[in-house]
Enzyme design. Structure first.
Site: not given
Ligand code: PEP
Ligand code: MG
Length: 755
Positions: A369, A682
């Site tokens: 967190h 992303c």
């Molecule tokens: C990822 O896995 O690249 C992603 C963007 O999701 P998170 O980092 O929230 O798992």
């Protein structure tokens, strides 16, 4: 119930008062300490009372004694673990023996003349869980000291620890070389949790109780105050749990344990006993906390160690109730660097953002967190610094180096100067990126690259205008759940989503449904323990098994969109059947809203995250079902290389700039291009210029990244010839080495790309 008169009188209250008087006023430190041991010996009917304090060398030195040979004072020394005193220091807990010489750790010191004394009770003087001294009482007769006597001596030890540490009670120059508080500069190496640099003064999140607050004049009133605070705490926890049993499923049991601890008779009893002996409720909490830290902290069993965390949380909560601020954090000085073991949901948000410059944690992981909120607030943070709280005192100058993952405690002047120079460069670079804010990101050969940002909390939204991002490519909805004290209800969820859509205006926002489990655990929604949480019950798996939770969220998203476009994507889709089932839930909720006459979104796109390698081999089936996809490279790469992204021992071992990772990405990009499926990347790599350069070369035209990445990546895009980059990366895809990072850097340099 008022305390029995006998108990109030028995307690060490009058003794504490005598100690306080002995310590007050002018006079040499030695005389004061001599007086204190005499008072304790008389009061506890002990033939011996000795005080040991820790030297900087780590040895415990006899500083004052009543009953042993005075010639041993400042002569007898014990290393940690050596003798009974060293053993108490090492273990941080009392030792109560009827026959000290027969204990295996006993170390005979002829200079002390302690031969005739058999019974022995020693208690550590603890400061923040660290033993700064030991107080011992001894008697000739062979007897075990009673529980009351142990408790009394613990209270005395706590008061002594505070008095010895407070520079205004004992002249610190006379205690020169005593390790009351660490003074030397220290560098600690931890883990980078949030980027950035900060210089400031240490503020302890779990502040020690102030010396003026230790003794109470009215134990009955103090007991009433304590009981009220305990009742408030219990009510708060009961309320947290209420009504969540159906949603929480098996995790309800874990929270039940927490509740049981809050209601635990022995915890309550220890606290009440302590106030009855004449200390304040705050001091009682501190004393019981120290005991638990020392006792359970050494437990090998992870379950028991976990309970220490629960108890620490309970103690913190109880102290806040006692302070009467119902959970509010305290005021900060300017340039505060917060020091904590770990921070719970919402803790960080309670501090004054303008004054909080950095964060150092003993624990924490990138997905904790505190780390999430620190990144969102742009507060540099370093975690995994074991022993930190023992090595720093309130007010110490501290540096947080979120670039290298280091902490400097009481840094030398040259270290401060070097840091200030780096801060200046950093600010200059930021100013340069800010100038690019309104420049569209076109490559030199005219390809438009969409630069979006990742977000997850309302505090992130300001970054949308600051960075000039073209929208939110990944809104991590689980963050709201992670920073909440309890499960956000429908209204709270819908309110946040509406706020995000409003802040974004005409810019697109892609909401990712709850990605919980794995490394993202909630105190109130903790799943059953799993051997492999990253491969376990998480993300869409949890959503499909607990459709009530997922449907509530979809309903909140649809309600928030009301006539506006809505983009929803599902995390960690590992099979097309999962996507099909999840999409059916969206249709179901849409129909539900329409039946109730609610305005549907003006346009609804439903997408999948490509994070499981299985989907790279089933794109032909997946892509036609989706309106868009987004590649989560953080997870995709962890699963490709079978290397836990959160484990620092393996997380940095494999490189996304490697033929296997780049080939997988290329395959996704090509399949999307063939089917006309919009695709973005992303994961964190999209926000690093060199990695983003590789992604652009592979043909990706939409990147979503942490806000701090938008400026540097835009600078890269503006300097990049995509066709030349494509040709160069094509060759690197065929390379036979594990990583092509060096080659990628050379290529970028050759093409004059700012990566
Ligand atoms: C990822 O896995 O690249 C992603 C963007 O999701 P998170 O980092 O929230 O798992
Ligand atoms: Mg992911």
């Amino acid at each position: 119930m008022s305390p029995a008169p006998g108990i109030a009188i028995r307690g060490p209250r009058s003794l504490l008062r005598q100690i306080r008087e002995a310590m007050a006023g002018a006079g040499p430190a030695q005389a004061k300490l001599d007086m204190v041991v005499r008072i304790i010996a008389v009061s506890m009917v002990a033939e011996v009372c000795s005080l040991y304090l820790a030297r900087k060398s780590g040895e415990m030195e006899l500083f004052a004694t009543e009953g042993l040979d005075p010639g041993a004072v400042h002569v007898t020394r014990m290393k940690p673990g050596e003798g009974l005193v060293g053993e108490i220091m090492r273990q941080g807990r009392p030792l109560n023996l009827s026959d000290a010489p027969s204990h295996p750790a006993f170390s005979y010191r002829p200079e002390t003349g302690e031969d005739p004394f058999h019974s022995f009770l020693g208690v550590p003087l603890l400061r923040g869980g660290r033993a700064i001294g030991v107080i011992v009482v001894q008697n000739r007769t062979s007897r075990v000291y009673g529980e009351d006597e142990v408790e009394d001596l613990q209270i005395i030890a706590m008061v002594l620890a505070e008095m010895v540490s407070a520079g205004d009670v004992l002249d610190p120059t006379q205690l020169k070389d005593v390790e009351l508080a660490p003074q030397r500069p220290e560098r600690m190496r931890g883990q980078r949790l949030a980027d950035g640099l900060a210089l400031g003064v240490a503020v302890l999140h779990e502040a020690p109780v102030a010396i003026g607050q230790l003794l109470s004049d009215d134990p009955a009133a103090e007991e009433a105050r304590l009981k009220t605070a305990i009742a408030e705490l219990q009510a708060q926890i009961d309320e947290m749990l209420e009504g969540h049993q159906a949603v929480l499923g098996p995790s309800y049991d874990l929270l039940e344990t927490y509740k049981m601890l809050a209601h635990s008779r022995s915890w309550n009893h220890s606290l009440v006993e302590a106030v009855r002996s004449g200390v304040t409720a705050e001091a009682a909490v501190e004393r019981v906390r120290n005991e638990h830290r020392a006792g359970l902290g050494q437990a090998r069993d992870p379950y028991l160690r976990e309970r220490v965390h629960d108890l620490e949380d309970l103690n913190d909560r109880l102290l806040r109730h006692l302070a009467g601020n119902g959970g509010k954090a305290r005021a900060l000085p300017d340039n505060a660097i917060l020091i904590a073991r770990s921070l719970g949901p919402a803790d960080l948000l309670e501090y004054d953002r303008a004054k909080l410059k950095g964060l150092l944690l003993e624990e924490g992981s990138p997905a904790s967190h505190a780390a999430i909120v620190a990144r969102a607030l742009d507060i540099p943070c370093v975690g995994r610094l074991p022993g930190l709280r023992d090595r720093v005192s309130e007010g110490d100058p501290v540096i947080v180096d979120g670039e290298t993952g280091e902490a400097y405690l009481r840094p030398r002047v040259d270290v401060v100067t070097a840091l200030q120079a780096r801060m200046t460069v950093r600010n200059q670079r930021r100013a340069e990126f800010a100038k690019l804010r309104d420049t569209p990101a076109y490559t030199r050969d005219g390809a438009k690259i969409g630069l979006y940002m990742n977000a997850g909390l309302a505090v992130d939204l300001a970054a949308l205008t600051e960075t000039g991002a073209e929208g939110i490519g990944l809104f991590r909805t689980e963050f709201q759940f992670m920073v909440s004290e309890d499960l956000p209800r429908f209204n709270a969820q819908a309110a946040l989503y509406a706020r995000v859509l409003e802040a974004a205006g005409d810019l697109p926002v892609t909401f990712r449904t709850l990605d919980l489990g794995g490394d993202k655990v909630l105190p109130y929604l903790e799943a059953e323990r799993e051997d492999n949480p990253a491969l376990g019950w998480r993300a869409i798996r949890m959503g499909l098994d607990r459709p009530a939770l997922l449907r509530l969220q979809l309903r909140a998203l649809i309600a928030a969109a009301r006539g506006r476009p809505l983009k929803i994507m599902f995390p960690l889709v590992a099979s097309v059947d999962e996507f099909r089932a999840a999409r059916a839930l969206v249709d179901h909720e849409l129909a539900w809203a329409e039946r109730r006459g609610r305005a549907p979104p003006s346009r609804l796109d439903v997408g999948a995250m490509i994070e499981a390698p299985s989907m790279v081999w089933h794109l032909d089936a997946l892509l036609p079902m989706t309106d868009f996809v987004s590649v989560g490279t953080n997870d995709l790469i962890q699963y490709l290389f079978a290397a836990d992204r959160g484990n620092p021992r393996v997380a940095d071992r494999y490189d996304p700039l490697s033929p296997p990772a780049l080939r997988a990405l290329k395959r996704i990009q090509e399949a999307c291009a063939e089917t006309g499926t919009p695709v973005s990347v992303c994961g964190e790599m999209a926000g690093r210029p060199l990695e983003a350069f590789a992604l652009v070369a592979l043909g990706f035209e939409a990147l979503s990244m942490p806000p701090a990445g938008v400026g540097p990546v835009k600078q890269m895009v503006l300097s990049c010839d995509r066709e030349a980059a494509r040709r160069g990366v094509e060759t690197l895809l065929k390379a036979t080495q594990g990583s092509v990072r060096g080659e990628m850097e050379t290529l970028a340099r050759k093409l004059y790309v700012a990566a």
